[in-house]
Scaffold this motif. Structure first.
Motif, PDB file in Angstrom:
ATOM      1  N   LYS A  71      57.694  10.174  19.970  1.00 55.28           N
ATOM      2  CA  LYS A  71      58.034  10.874  19.586  1.00 55.28           C
ATOM      3  C   LYS A  71      57.867  11.399  18.109  1.00 55.28           C
ATOM      4  O   LYS A  71      58.943  12.476  17.280  1.00 55.28           O
ATOM      5  N   ASN A  72      57.132  10.589  17.233  1.00 58.91           N
ATOM      6  CA  ASN A  72      57.225  10.662  16.157  1.00 58.91           C
ATOM      7  C   ASN A  72      55.631  10.581  15.194  1.00 58.91           C
ATOM      8  O   ASN A  72      55.119  10.483  14.550  1.00 58.91           O
ATOM      9  N   VAL A  73      54.971  11.692  16.697  1.00 56.31           N
ATOM     10  CA  VAL A  73      53.549  12.092  15.470  1.00 56.31           C
ATOM     11  C   VAL A  73      53.551  12.920  14.535  1.00 56.31           C
ATOM     12  O   VAL A  73      53.007  12.724  14.162  1.00 56.31           O
ATOM     13  N   ASP A  74      54.959  13.559  13.907  1.00 54.35           N
ATOM     14  CA  ASP A  74      54.640  13.779  12.143  1.00 54.35           C
ATOM     15  C   ASP A  74      55.335  12.939  12.015  1.00 54.35           C
ATOM     16  O   ASP A  74      53.599  13.076  11.021  1.00 54.35           O
ATOM     17  N   LEU A  75      55.149  11.912  11.926  1.00 54.83           N
ATOM     18  CA  LEU A  75      55.026  10.793  11.254  1.00 54.83           C
ATOM     19  C   LEU A  75      53.831   9.894  10.750  1.00 54.83           C
ATOM     20  O   LEU A  75      53.181   9.978   9.957  1.00 54.83           O
ATOM     21  N   LEU A  76      53.259  10.520  12.014  1.00 57.48           N
ATOM     22  CA  LEU A  76      52.277   8.904  12.048  1.00 57.48           C
ATOM     23  C   LEU A  76      51.186  10.199  11.256  1.00 57.48           C
ATOM     24  O   LEU A  76      49.864   9.828  10.359  1.00 57.48           O
ATOM     25  N   MET A  77      51.569  11.470  11.913  1.00 55.63           N
ATOM     26  CA  MET A  77      50.092  12.071  10.647  1.00 55.63           C
ATOM     27  C   MET A  77      49.847  12.405   9.366  1.00 55.63           C
ATOM     28  O   MET A  77      49.025  12.194   8.663  1.00 55.63           O
ATOM     29  N   ASP A  78      51.288  12.528   8.952  1.00 57.03           N
ATOM     30  CA  ASP A  78      51.526  11.687   7.447  1.00 57.03           C
ATOM     31  C   ASP A  78      50.919  11.138   7.163  1.00 57.03           C
ATOM     32  O   ASP A  78      50.359  10.594   5.613  1.00 57.03           O
ATOM     33  N   ALA A  79      50.671   9.890   7.941  1.00 61.10           N
ATOM     34  CA  ALA A  79      50.575   8.831   7.662  1.00 61.10           C
ATOM     35  C   ALA A  79      48.837   8.781   7.414  1.00 61.10           C
ATOM     36  O   ALA A  79      47.890   7.720   6.840  1.00 61.10           O
ATOM     37  N   ALA A  80      48.326   9.671   7.851  1.00 59.73           N
ATOM     38  CA  ALA A  80      46.977   9.270   8.513  1.00 59.73           C
ATOM     39  C   ALA A  80      46.196  10.677   7.063  1.00 59.73           C
ATOM     40  O   ALA A  80      46.876  11.605   7.625  1.00 59.73           O
ATOM     41  N   GLU A  81      44.346   9.918   7.791  1.00 63.65           N
ATOM     42  CA  GLU A  81      43.734  10.674   6.289  1.00 63.65           C
ATOM     43  C   GLU A  81      42.878  11.012   7.554  1.00 63.65           C
ATOM     44  O   GLU A  81      42.772  12.283   6.407  1.00 63.65           O
ATOM     45  N   CYS A  82      42.941  11.198   8.818  1.00 66.84           N
ATOM     46  CA  CYS A  82      41.715  12.571   9.191  1.00 66.84           C
ATOM     47  C   CYS A  82      42.647  12.168  10.841  1.00 66.84           C
ATOM     48  O   CYS A  82      43.290  11.064  10.674  1.00 66.84           O
ATOM     49  N   ILE A  83      42.341  13.035  12.082  1.00 68.16           N
ATOM     50  CA  ILE A  83      42.880  13.009  13.586  1.00 68.16           C
ATOM     51  C   ILE A  83      41.742  12.995  14.398  1.00 68.16           C
ATOM     52  O   ILE A  83      40.776  14.268  13.431  1.00 68.16           O
ATOM     53  N   VAL A  84      41.018  12.386  14.751  1.00 71.10           N
ATOM     54  CA  VAL A  84      40.044  13.303  16.674  1.00 71.10           C
ATOM     55  C   VAL A  84      40.961  13.371  17.249  1.00 71.10           C
ATOM     56  O   VAL A  84      41.928  12.778  16.957  1.00 71.10           O
ATOM     57  N   THR A  85      40.876  14.780  17.891  1.00 73.06           N
ATOM     58  CA  THR A  85      41.613  15.335  19.013  1.00 73.06           C
ATOM     59  C   THR A  85      41.234  16.018  19.101  1.00 73.06           C
ATOM     60  O   THR A  85      40.472  17.028  19.072  1.00 73.06           O
ATOM     61  N   LYS A  86      41.434  16.973  20.811  1.00 75.71           N
ATOM     62  CA  LYS A  86      40.820  17.670  21.677  1.00 75.71           C
ATOM     63  C   LYS A  86      42.326  19.108  21.136  1.00 75.71           C
ATOM     64  O   LYS A  86      42.775  18.854  21.053  1.00 75.71           O
ATOM     65  N   PRO A  87      40.887  19.362  20.790  1.00 74.26           N
ATOM     66  CA  PRO A  87      41.816  21.546  20.333  1.00 74.26           C
ATOM     67  C   PRO A  87      42.596  21.669  20.903  1.00 74.26           C
ATOM     68  O   PRO A  87      42.561  23.251  21.466  1.00 74.26           O
ATOM     69  N   GLY A  88      43.677  21.934  21.628  1.00 70.20           N
ATOM     70  CA  GLY A  88      44.745  22.250  21.803  1.00 70.20           C
ATOM     71  C   GLY A  88      45.336  23.092  21.003  1.00 70.20           C
ATOM     72  O   GLY A  88      45.433  22.624  19.987  1.00 70.20           O
ATOM     73  N   GLY A  89      46.030  23.826  21.338  1.00 65.80           N
ATOM     74  CA  GLY A  89      46.622  24.937  20.450  1.00 65.80           C
ATOM     75  C   GLY A  89      47.815  24.660  19.753  1.00 65.80           C
ATOM     76  O   GLY A  89      47.909  24.369  18.190  1.00 65.80           O
ATOM     77  N   LEU A  90      48.439  23.803  20.285  1.00 63.57           N
ATOM     78  CA  LEU A  90      49.544  23.512  19.659  1.00 63.57           C
ATOM     79  C   LEU A  90      49.376  21.995  18.324  1.00 63.57           C
ATOM     80  O   LEU A  90      49.725  21.710  18.051  1.00 63.57           O
ATOM     81  N   SER A  91      48.847  21.006  18.943  1.00 59.36           N
ATOM     82  CA  SER A  91      48.300  19.847  18.469  1.00 59.36           C
ATOM     83  C   SER A  91      47.261  20.280  17.318  1.00 59.36           C
ATOM     84  O   SER A  91      47.401  19.453  15.816  1.00 59.36           O
ATOM     85  N   VAL A  92      46.696  21.551  17.064  1.00 62.61           N
ATOM     86  CA  VAL A  92      45.793  21.510  16.145  1.00 62.61           C
ATOM     87  C   VAL A  92      46.809  22.157  15.271  1.00 62.61           C
ATOM     88  O   VAL A  92      46.558  22.184  14.143  1.00 62.61           O
ATOM     89  N   SER A  93      47.739  23.667  15.251  1.00 61.72           N
ATOM     90  CA  SER A  93      48.930  23.843  14.858  1.00 61.72           C
ATOM     91  C   SER A  93      49.793  22.960  14.162  1.00 61.72           C
ATOM     92  O   SER A  93      49.854  23.251  13.281  1.00 61.72           O
ATOM     93  N   GLU A  94      50.082  21.788  14.291  1.00 64.78           N
ATOM     94  CA  GLU A  94      50.869  20.387  14.236  1.00 64.78           C
ATOM     95  C   GLU A  94      49.782  19.807  13.105  1.00 64.78           C
ATOM     96  O   GLU A  94      50.298  19.782  12.092  1.00 64.78           O
TER      97      GLU A  94
END
Length: 367
Positions: free
Chosen positions: A261-284
């Motif tokens: 439930k803390n994806v937002d904090l993980l994103m703050d910590a990261a240099e980049c993200i390797v991700t599937k390009p879903g509309g919501l995860s991309v927008s986040e």
């Protein structure tokens, strides 16, 4: 004022989008309701729609993509089938709207928009309505709905929407609504301290709520770069993938996470993200200013997301000849490239989209 959000469980994104808007309006003291529309009108239909999407997108994605292309070309039968179902179930939804004295209806899925259009065509429904398009494209058949406004991800999609037949005056490029916590930021150092991680660079790997794609293969690629960094992987609800990753040996320190439930904090910590390009995860990711390496798009709408994001300079796409390891290495080595991507993200990101949409609803229809 009473606002009804209608969603359909084809993936997690449509529900998350509706929840983000609902949360903001509830904070403004507005009464809200959220319905998974097919789950409500007939639970078996709701489960079938969800299961069919999940199976098609994860097990036979190429076939799913062909169906999407056919629908996009205007020759498909899937949406026509849903229209037939809508005629059968429209009355039950109308009773809910009447009984709860709904003032505004927001549809975060095309099928819900089609259902509301059906009710309007019968002359029963005269309630303001809005559709929210949850990808960086205009899905096939949105133009066949008859809603008052359409929320799109970016002004760069306005021409596409207009060419599909949506009146330009109805198009509002406010962005895809995501939870407002993604608009808040802490420093990388603080985020890593809160997570209990080292201060090494962090590569975040996240493949949607269901953990789509070959995550072990992707992680082998991420792990192969000869530089010091940590890896965090979010497996979502994919327990099988998490167990498989637990059995692997890595050169780099790895944090193997399930559903978080803390994806937002993980994103703050990261240099980049390797991700599937879903509309919501991309927008986040955009809201967090996080450079993206896109992998394993589901054919169809996610292919269109890739086109938009790469063409606008906010993401990189991996391929057989440009694997994830190459993209990770470039982003870690090339500070200028990283800054170019972050500057491009600044033009595209809309972290306050849920607030923008909510404020528009209140200004337009508030009582």
């Amino acid at each position: 004022m009473r606002v009804l959000f209608l969603t359909v469980s084809t993936g997690h994104g449509h529900n998350s989008c509706a929840k983000a808007m609902e949360d903001y309006l509830k904070q403004q003291g507005i009464m809200t309701f959220v319905l998974d529309v097919y789950e409500y009108v007939h639970p078996l239909i709701g489960k079938t729609v969800s299961d069919v999407y999940s199976f098609a997108s994860s097990k036979v994605p190429k076939i799913y993509g062909k169906f999407y292309d056919i629908e996009e070309g205007g020759k498909g039968k899937v949406v026509g089938t849903m229209k037939t179902l809508n005629r059968a179930f429209a009355n039950k939804l109308f009773k809910f709207i009447e009984e709860h004295h709904i003032d505004v209806i927001i549809c975060s899925h095309l099928f819900a928009g089609e259902l509301i259009t059906r009710l309007k065509e019968t002359g029963k429904l005269d309630v303001p309505s809005m559709g929210v398009v949850t990808d960086y494209t205009i899905h096939p058949h949105w133009e066949e709905t008859n809603l008052d406004y359409y929320i799109t991800a970016d002004k760069g999609l306005t021409r596409q929407a207009a060419l599909r037949g949506i009146t330009p005056e109805k198009i509002k490029p406010f962005g895809i609504p995501i939870h407002l916590k993604f608009a808040e930021k802490v420093s990388k150092q603080q985020a890593k301290e809160q997570l209990g991680f080292s201060q090494n660079d962090l590569i975040l790997v996240m493949m949607g709520s269901m953990g789509y794609g070959n995550m072990t293969s992707i992680l082998e690629e991420v792990d192969s770069v000869d530089k010091p960094y940590d890896i965090a992987v979010v497996c979502g609800n994919n327990e099988e993938a998490k167990e498989a990753i637990d059995q692997m040996q890595f050169r780099h320190p790895i944090h193997n996470l399930g559903f978080v439930k803390n994806v937002d904090l993980l994103m703050d910590a990261a240099e980049c993200i390797v991700t599937k390009p879903g509309g919501l995860s991309v927008s986040e990711s955009l809201a967090k200013g996080l450079p993206m390496i896109l992998v394993d798009p589901i054919p169809g709408q996610e292919d269109r997301n890739v086109e938009f994001l790469v063409n606008n300079g906010v993401a990189m796409i991996s391929s057989k000849t440009y694997p994830v390891s190459e993209a990770v290495n470039q982003l870690l080595e090339d500070t200028c490239r990283r800054e170019e991507i972050k500057n491009a993200i600044g033009r595209i990101a809309k972290p306050y989209a849920a607030k923008t949409v909510g404020d528009f609803i209140v200004a337009q229809w508030g009582k």
